[in-house]
Design an enzyme around this catalytic site. Structure first.
Site, short mmCIF file in Angstrom:
data_model
loop_
_atom_site.label_atom_id
_atom_site.label_comp_id
_atom_site.label_asym_id
_atom_site.label_seq_id
_atom_site.Cartn_x
_atom_site.Cartn_y
_atom_site.Cartn_z
N TYR A 192 -18.38 -24.38 -50.13
CA TYR A 192 -16.91 -25.09 -49.47
C TYR A 192 -17.04 -24.97 -47.94
O TYR A 192 -16.13 -25.48 -47.30
CB TYR A 192 -15.63 -24.12 -49.96
CG TYR A 192 -15.28 -24.24 -51.47
CD1 TYR A 192 -16.20 -25.13 -52.61
CD2 TYR A 192 -14.33 -23.50 -51.82
CE1 TYR A 192 -16.06 -25.14 -53.72
CE2 TYR A 192 -14.23 -23.38 -53.17
CZ TYR A 192 -14.95 -24.29 -54.26
OH TYR A 192 -14.63 -24.17 -55.71
N HIS B 35 -21.79 -19.79 -59.39
CA HIS B 35 -21.06 -21.01 -59.21
C HIS B 35 -21.26 -22.05 -60.51
O HIS B 35 -20.25 -22.61 -60.96
CB HIS B 35 -21.09 -21.79 -57.89
CG HIS B 35 -19.86 -22.51 -57.45
ND1 HIS B 35 -19.66 -22.80 -56.42
CD2 HIS B 35 -19.30 -23.43 -58.30
CE1 HIS B 35 -18.71 -23.53 -55.96
NE2 HIS B 35 -18.45 -24.15 -57.25
N1 LIG Z 1 -15.71 -23.33 -59.85
C1 LIG Z 1 -15.77 -24.56 -59.53
O1 LIG Z 1 -16.64 -25.19 -60.26
C2 LIG Z 1 -14.59 -25.16 -59.03
C3 LIG Z 1 -13.70 -24.34 -58.37
N2 LIG Z 1 -12.46 -25.09 -57.78
C4 LIG Z 1 -11.55 -24.21 -57.07
O2 LIG Z 1 -10.26 -24.70 -57.84
C5 LIG Z 1 -9.33 -25.13 -56.73
C6 LIG Z 1 -8.30 -25.86 -57.18
O3 LIG Z 1 -8.99 -27.03 -57.61
P1 LIG Z 1 -8.70 -28.51 -56.61
O4 LIG Z 1 -9.84 -29.35 -57.12
O5 LIG Z 1 -8.71 -28.28 -55.35
O6 LIG Z 1 -7.67 -29.29 -57.24
P2 LIG Z 1 -5.86 -28.80 -57.81
O7 LIG Z 1 -5.65 -29.14 -59.24
O8 LIG Z 1 -5.65 -27.64 -57.18
O9 LIG Z 1 -5.23 -29.77 -57.01
C7 LIG Z 1 -5.15 -30.10 -55.74
C8 LIG Z 1 -4.37 -31.19 -55.37
O10 LIG Z 1 -2.98 -31.15 -55.68
C9 LIG Z 1 -2.15 -31.24 -54.48
N3 LIG Z 1 -0.86 -30.61 -54.93
C10 LIG Z 1 -1.00 -28.94 -54.78
N4 LIG Z 1 0.33 -28.38 -55.13
C11 LIG Z 1 0.97 -29.43 -55.59
C12 LIG Z 1 2.42 -29.63 -55.93
N5 LIG Z 1 3.07 -28.65 -56.16
N6 LIG Z 1 2.98 -30.88 -56.06
C13 LIG Z 1 1.97 -31.88 -56.03
N7 LIG Z 1 0.70 -31.85 -55.47
C14 LIG Z 1 0.36 -30.63 -55.53
C15 LIG Z 1 -2.68 -30.83 -53.46
O11 LIG Z 1 -2.12 -31.21 -51.95
P3 LIG Z 1 -2.55 -31.01 -50.71
O12 LIG Z 1 -3.69 -31.41 -50.44
O13 LIG Z 1 -1.58 -31.44 -49.95
O14 LIG Z 1 -2.45 -29.61 -50.68
C16 LIG Z 1 -4.18 -31.39 -53.76
O15 LIG Z 1 -4.10 -32.83 -53.29
C17 LIG Z 1 -10.09 -25.60 -55.72
O16 LIG Z 1 -9.82 -25.55 -54.46
C18 LIG Z 1 -11.43 -24.59 -55.76
O17 LIG Z 1 -10.93 -23.31 -55.11
C19 LIG Z 1 -12.36 -26.53 -57.85
C20 LIG Z 1 -13.50 -27.32 -58.23
C21 LIG Z 1 -14.67 -26.53 -59.14
O1 LIG Z 2 -15.51 -27.50 -55.88
C1 LIG Z 2 -16.28 -26.84 -56.59
O2 LIG Z 2 -16.22 -25.65 -56.99
C2 LIG Z 2 -17.51 -27.47 -57.28
O3 LIG Z 2 -18.01 -26.91 -57.95
C3 LIG Z 2 -17.58 -29.02 -57.14
O4 LIG Z 2 -18.54 -29.62 -57.99
C4 LIG Z 2 -16.47 -29.76 -56.95
O5 LIG Z 2 -16.07 -29.86 -58.30
C5 LIG Z 2 -16.90 -31.22 -56.62
O6 LIG Z 2 -16.27 -31.90 -56.89
C6 LIG Z 2 -18.00 -31.38 -55.84
O7 LIG Z 2 -18.27 -32.96 -55.60
#
Ligand SMILES: NC(=O)C1=CN([C@@H]2O[C@H](COP(=O)(O)OP(=O)(O)OC[C@H]3O[C@@H](n4cnc5c(N)ncnc54)[C@H](OP(=O)(O)O)[C@@H]3O)[C@@H](O)[C@H]2O)C=CC1
Ligand SMILES: O=C(O)C(=O)[C@@H](O)[C@H](O)C(=O)CO
Length: 277
Positions: free
Chosen positions: A49, A107
């Protein structure tokens, strides 16, 4: 706030954490510090990130004592060789400006490269050296977790997986629970895709005088999973943190279970095949 005690690593996790993907720079630091001051105690970052510095700065800027916060990062697959892994954990700690990290995850399993067991032994060593307090994995399937246990004898504290009403992952959750592994949910709000407009979820939200995100996060909590919603604004952060106040009924749970889709992932990222380095 409800707690989910993990296994022998002794870490205690709050019911909801803050996702930080795409929170970067000064705005990111402000968003992280604000979240802590609102009551968040679990932060989810990753080397990929490019925001470990932002997250560490947010921890230092907030009024919350460092020892009350669980700071998480994740090791990308390009660093799964032992020496690379240990150096990367050290770099993560240095980037945050903190003394140690609390939770460090592999990851992705990247199974075709067959390096995740070596990386896991490196995380065990990092924990022994005090660089991190607890170790876990992300996107691991039962076959990957079985290998870690068989070849190292150390079971991850956490498995962080994609999970939301369109992709609820009951089999993986059952495996994790049976092995004492805490399941965390990534993209719990489907990364704000069409799920937030789902008419069935909107109906449940109306019944509870709540929002759809609150219903979704209350569902995660009710299933014993720690969701990691990412939100920038104070209003959304507060709403997500307090979602556990919604008391879903058994009928609500059955209705939400009916929303599962065979192709419910938000992207083409099946950990059996997907590679992320
Ligand atoms: N281990 C892995 O492989 C992965 C880990 N992750 C982790 O998981 C976390 C969460 O997943 P992420 O992909 O970010 O997506 P989320 O499902 O958390 O969605 C985030 C989006 O939802 C919006 N949002 C948040 N709260 C609200 C609400 N109450 N009402 C309306 N909209 C809302 C946010 O807006 P805004 O932008 O305005 O804040 C953003 O656009 C990541 O940030 C990361 O830390 C994610 C993907 C892969
Ligand atoms: O956000 C994370 O933690 C990821 O592992 C990424 O794969 C993320 O889901 C992504 O969309 C990258 O294109």
């Amino acid at each position: 706030m409800a707690q989910h005690p993990t296994n022998a690593d002794g870490l205690t996790l709050p019911a909801v954490g803050l996702g930080t993907y795409r929170l970067r720079g000064r705005d990111g630091t402000r968003a992280v510090a604000q979240a802590l001051d609102l009551g968040y105690r679990l932060l989810d970052s990753a080397v990929s990130y490019q925001n470990e510095g932002t997250v560490g700065a947010g921890v230092r800027a907030s009024a919350v004592p460092r020892e009350d916060v669980v700071v998480t990062s994740k090791l990308p697959g390009r660093y799964y060789a032992r020496a690379d892994a240990l150096a990367t954990v050290e770099e993560s700690v240095a980037r945050t400006g903190l003394d140690h990290l609390d939770l460090y995850l592999l990851h992705w399993p990247n199974p075709a490269r067959d390096q995740y067991v070596e990386a896991w032994t490196a995380l065990i060593e990092a924990r022994e050296r005090g660089l991190v307090r607890a170790i876990g994995v992300s996107n691991f399937l039962p076959e990957h977790l079985d290998r870690l246990a068989a070849e190292t004898g150390v079971v991850p504290a956490v498995n962080q997986i994609e999970m939301h009403p369109y992709f609820p992952q009951p089999e993986q959750r059952a495996y994790d629970a049976a092995h004492g592994i805490v399941t965390q949910a990534w993209s719990p709000l489907g990364r704000a895709n069409e799920m937030l407009e789902d008419p069935v979820l909107a109906g449940i939200a109306r019944d509870h005088d709540a929002t759809v995100p609150e219903i979704i996060l209350a569902w995660h909590t009710r299933l014993g999973v720690v969701p990691l919603p990412k939100a920038s604004s104070a209003d959304r952060q507060r709403q997500n943190l307090e979602a556990g106040r919604v008391a879903l009924t058994e009928t609500d749970l059955d209705t939400i279970a009916g929303l599962a889709r065979p192709d419910g992932r938000i992207a083409d990222q099946d950990p059996a095949r997907y590679e992320e380095l």
